[in-house]
Design a protein around this motif. Structure first.
Motif, short mmCIF file in Angstrom:
data_model
loop_
_atom_site.label_atom_id
_atom_site.label_comp_id
_atom_site.label_asym_id
_atom_site.label_seq_id
_atom_site.Cartn_x
_atom_site.Cartn_y
_atom_site.Cartn_z
N VAL A 56 0.78 -1.28 0.01
CA VAL A 56 -0.11 -0.13 -0.10
C VAL A 56 1.04 1.11 -0.02
O VAL A 56 1.74 1.30 0.87
N HIS A 57 0.71 2.19 -1.01
CA HIS A 57 1.54 3.36 -0.96
C HIS A 57 0.48 4.37 -0.62
O HIS A 57 -0.35 4.72 -1.22
N CYS A 58 0.82 4.96 0.34
CA CYS A 58 -0.04 6.09 1.03
C CYS A 58 0.47 7.44 0.65
O CYS A 58 1.58 7.80 0.95
N HIS A 62 4.66 7.01 1.42
CA HIS A 62 4.75 6.18 2.52
C HIS A 62 4.33 4.76 2.08
O HIS A 62 3.21 4.66 1.58
N TRP A 63 5.04 3.86 2.27
CA TRP A 63 4.76 2.38 2.21
C TRP A 63 4.24 1.68 3.32
O TRP A 63 4.89 1.82 4.51
N CYS A 64 3.22 1.05 3.20
CA CYS A 64 2.65 0.18 4.32
C CYS A 64 2.32 -1.27 3.64
O CYS A 64 2.52 -1.46 2.27
N MET A 65 1.77 -2.29 4.51
CA MET A 65 1.72 -3.43 3.94
C MET A 65 0.32 -4.03 4.80
O MET A 65 0.40 -4.06 5.68
N ALA A 66 -0.63 -4.57 3.84
CA ALA A 66 -1.97 -5.05 4.14
C ALA A 66 -1.64 -6.83 4.03
O ALA A 66 -1.16 -6.80 3.01
N ASP A 79 1.62 -0.77 9.47
CA ASP A 79 2.25 0.66 9.12
C ASP A 79 3.23 0.88 10.14
O ASP A 79 3.17 1.18 11.40
N SER A 80 4.62 1.09 9.51
CA SER A 80 5.51 1.33 10.55
C SER A 80 5.85 2.69 11.24
O SER A 80 6.43 2.94 12.04
N MET A 81 4.80 3.37 10.86
CA MET A 81 4.56 4.69 11.43
C MET A 81 3.60 4.77 12.46
O MET A 81 3.02 5.68 13.23
N GLY A 82 2.58 3.57 12.56
CA GLY A 82 1.55 3.43 13.25
C GLY A 82 0.10 4.20 12.99
O GLY A 82 -0.63 4.27 13.69
N PHE A 133 10.51 -1.64 5.79
CA PHE A 133 9.78 -2.26 6.73
C PHE A 133 8.51 -3.12 6.15
O PHE A 133 8.37 -4.16 6.64
N SER A 134 7.92 -2.61 5.22
CA SER A 134 6.67 -2.82 4.68
C SER A 134 7.12 -4.61 4.05
O SER A 134 6.46 -5.38 4.04
N CYS A 135 8.29 -4.35 3.19
CA CYS A 135 8.66 -5.81 2.47
C CYS A 135 9.01 -6.86 3.93
O CYS A 135 8.75 -8.03 3.50
N MET A 136 9.62 -6.40 4.90
CA MET A 136 10.18 -7.33 5.90
C MET A 136 8.90 -8.02 6.64
O MET A 136 8.74 -9.14 7.11
N PHE A 137 7.75 -7.05 6.84
CA PHE A 137 6.32 -7.34 7.39
C PHE A 137 6.02 -8.59 6.75
O PHE A 137 5.70 -9.98 6.95
#
Length: 172
Positions: A56-58, A62-66, A79-82, A133-137
């Motif tokens: 997920v690109h916000c 910022h990258w996140c992972m669902a 989300d590594s930023m919470g 972080f997203s890839c590592m999740f």
């Protein structure tokens, strides 16, 4: 993400079955709904998979992972930023329901599904490591191991990821 899918196919029965969608999936789903992405899985039985990582690109910054975990009946947003992202979680629930109706011709019973922002996860301490972080999740979850990494390991993971991509195969 494609290397996660390949690894799960090579190690079938040893690791969870994975189908990782690409980075264009979520923006298209949010923009056009199910009709915009329904053909993307025409050759894949999504419901035969265990884990579906969704990058997920916000806000283009910022990258996140669902991560959809079908056996555990969970959809978690990492989300590594919470920051929470309910629109993404809602869109993924609707996507799974529509995919089930379209491909399996039966409704998906989401009773008992846990759909939430992941808690107690590692946080980034800068403004540049969200993608790692997203890839590592996704990496940890698709290996079925606890998330134990931290900000301190990001330089190592960056180098490791570059070598894995260049070599066309994940280590381990």
């Amino acid at each position: 993400m494609s290397l996660l899918t390949e690894r799960s196919e090579k190690r079938a029965g040893e690791l969870p079955a994975v189908y990782a969608v690409n980075t264009f999936f979520m923006p298209r789903l949010l923009q056009a709904g199910y009709s915009g992405v329904k053909r993307w899985t025409r050759k894949v039985d999504l419901f035969s998979k265990d884990i579906i990582p969704v990058p997920v690109h916000c806000g283009n910054v910022h990258w996140c992972m669902a991560i959809i975990n079908l056996p555990k009946k969970t959809i978690h947003y990492y989300d590594s930023m919470g920051r929470p992202n309910q629109p993404v979680l809602d869109a993924l629930v609707h996507y799974l329901q529509a995919e089930s109706l379209d491909k399996r011709h039966k409704p998906l019973n989401i009773t008992g599904f846990v759909v939430e922002h992941a808690q107690n996860i590692p946080r980034q301490g800068n403004s540049s490591d969200c993608g790692v972080f997203s890839c590592m999740f996704a990496e940890y979850i698709t290996r079925n191991v606890p998330i134990t990494f931290s900000q301190a390991e990001m330089p190592y993971f960056r180098k490791k990821m570059a070598l894995e991509i260049a070599g066309g195969e994940l280590w381990q």
